[in-house]
Scaffold this motif. Structure first.
Motif, PDB file in Angstrom:
ATOM      1  N   MET A 155       4.912   1.419  -1.089  1.00  0.00           N
ATOM      2  CA  MET A 155       3.677   2.078  -1.502  1.00  0.00           C
ATOM      3  C   MET A 155       3.231   1.599  -2.884  1.00  0.00           C
ATOM      4  O   MET A 155       2.045   1.387  -3.131  1.00  0.00           O
ATOM      5  N   SER A 156       4.193   1.436  -3.805  1.00  0.00           N
ATOM      6  CA  SER A 156       3.860   0.948  -5.149  1.00  0.00           C
ATOM      7  C   SER A 156       3.265  -0.455  -5.090  1.00  0.00           C
ATOM      8  O   SER A 156       2.283  -0.760  -5.774  1.00  0.00           O
ATOM      9  N   ALA A 157       3.871  -1.310  -4.261  1.00  0.00           N
ATOM     10  CA  ALA A 157       3.373  -2.682  -4.117  1.00  0.00           C
ATOM     11  C   ALA A 157       1.966  -2.684  -3.525  1.00  0.00           C
ATOM     12  O   ALA A 157       1.088  -3.434  -3.973  1.00  0.00           O
ATOM     13  N   SER A 158       1.746  -1.817  -2.532  1.00  0.00           N
ATOM     14  CA  SER A 158       0.423  -1.737  -1.907  1.00  0.00           C
ATOM     15  C   SER A 158      -0.623  -1.240  -2.901  1.00  0.00           C
ATOM     16  O   SER A 158      -1.748  -1.745  -2.937  1.00  0.00           O
ATOM     17  N   GLU A 159      -0.251  -0.243  -3.722  1.00  0.00           N
ATOM     18  CA  GLU A 159      -1.169   0.284  -4.731  1.00  0.00           C
ATOM     19  C   GLU A 159      -1.482  -0.781  -5.775  1.00  0.00           C
ATOM     20  O   GLU A 159      -2.628  -0.911  -6.229  1.00  0.00           O
ATOM     21  N   TYR A 160      -0.471  -1.560  -6.158  1.00  0.00           N
ATOM     22  CA  TYR A 160      -0.692  -2.635  -7.142  1.00  0.00           C
ATOM     23  C   TYR A 160      -1.688  -3.658  -6.600  1.00  0.00           C
ATOM     24  O   TYR A 160      -2.636  -4.051  -7.300  1.00  0.00           O
TER      25      TYR A 160
END
Length: 284
Positions: A175-180
């Motif tokens: 999720m963090s990677a997708s948000e980035y």
């Protein structure tokens, strides 16, 4: 009438000390904004003092509470919470307008001037609240559903906890990677890395709270009950937080989060039952 006047006057001096304290520990533009609000509150107090003929002490417990809320939930939340509480009290203050001509001007200051000042408050965590909402909502929807399904499929608290931790941590990184990447592609995004960090922290924190019952409670079905309670408390708290800092309807936001999270949880629980029957798996 005198009781209402004293209450109004005490509230003004209490908020004066709260704003004054916050102005001293805040920086840059925030400090100036808060100092100006404090000056207005003290001016209102002196106007009311002319009619009450009495010096009043502030509500020290209220001061301590607002400062505590500031350190836990941030500047924007604590200030908006104060303003909402004051809005409820202002209905009583209108009863004084015949005795105190300046009362309407004071209320007008509270309604317009201070709200305009509060819009100037600059706080980093509020800028990234959408990222926190994303992480928390996604963790609630995904993990509550997953844990509910695994509870019936495995019927073993340790296995459910282990699966939940692995799934939750992996999902938080994803999720963090997708948000980035999402924020990186947005030309209006301020800081994609910070957005990703806020999303990941909110996700992992929610994972920890939701998995905890399965670590502490041996019976997986009792753990599921505690999971439901914790999920409900998280939704209540975060709905209230967002409704305060973004001036949204608490009931509407809570209903939406509740229906989505618990709806997915119910579907996942049914899927777990069907999977157990189809594969005929028993885990001892």
């Amino acid at each position: 009438m005198r009781k209402i006047l004293y209450g109004f006057q005490r509230n003004e001096i209490t908020e004066f000390y709260v704003y004054k304290f916050l102005s001293k520990i805040s920086k840059n533009k925030n400090s100036k904004v808060l100092r100006k609000i404090a000056e207005d509150e003290f001016r209102h107090y002196n106007i009311l003092k002319k009619y009450s003929k009495k010096d009043l002490h502030p509500n020290y417990l209220k001061i301590i509470w607002h400062i505590f809320v500031y350190f836990i939930l941030g500047l924007t939340f604590s200030l908006n919470a104060m303003e909402k509480a004051e809005e409820k009290a202002q209905k009583n203050y209108l009863m004084l307008k015949d005795e105190i001509p300046e009362i309407e001007k004071i209320i007008l200051d509270e309604d317009l001037h201070e709200k305009e000042l509060l819009k100037l408050i600059d706080e980093e965590r509020i800028k990234y609240i959408s990222s926190m909402v994303l992480g928390l909502n996604d963790a609630l929807v995904e993990l509550t559903g997953t844990l509910a399904g695994l509870t019936f499929a495995f019927q073993n608290s340790k296995l459910v906890a282990l699966s939940g931790v692995i799934t939750g941590i992996a999902a938080s990184f994803s999720m963090s990677a997708s948000e980035y990447l999402s924020q990186r592609s947005d030309p209006n995004s301020q800081n994609p890395l910070k957005s990703a960090i806020y999303t990941g922290i909110a996700y992992i924190f929610t994972v920890f709270l939701l998995v905890m019952p399965y670590i502490l409670v041996p019976n997986p079905f009792f753990a599921l009950i505690f999971l439901l309670v914790i999920a409900l408390v998280i939704i209540l708290f975060f709905s209230y937080f967002v409704s305060i800092v973004q001036n949204k309807s608490f009931k509407g936001y809570f209903s939406e989060m509740f229906l989505i999270s618990f709806g997915v949880m119910g579907l996942s629980f049914i899927i777990g039952i069907i999977a157990k029957m189809l594969f005929n798996i028993d885990i001892l």
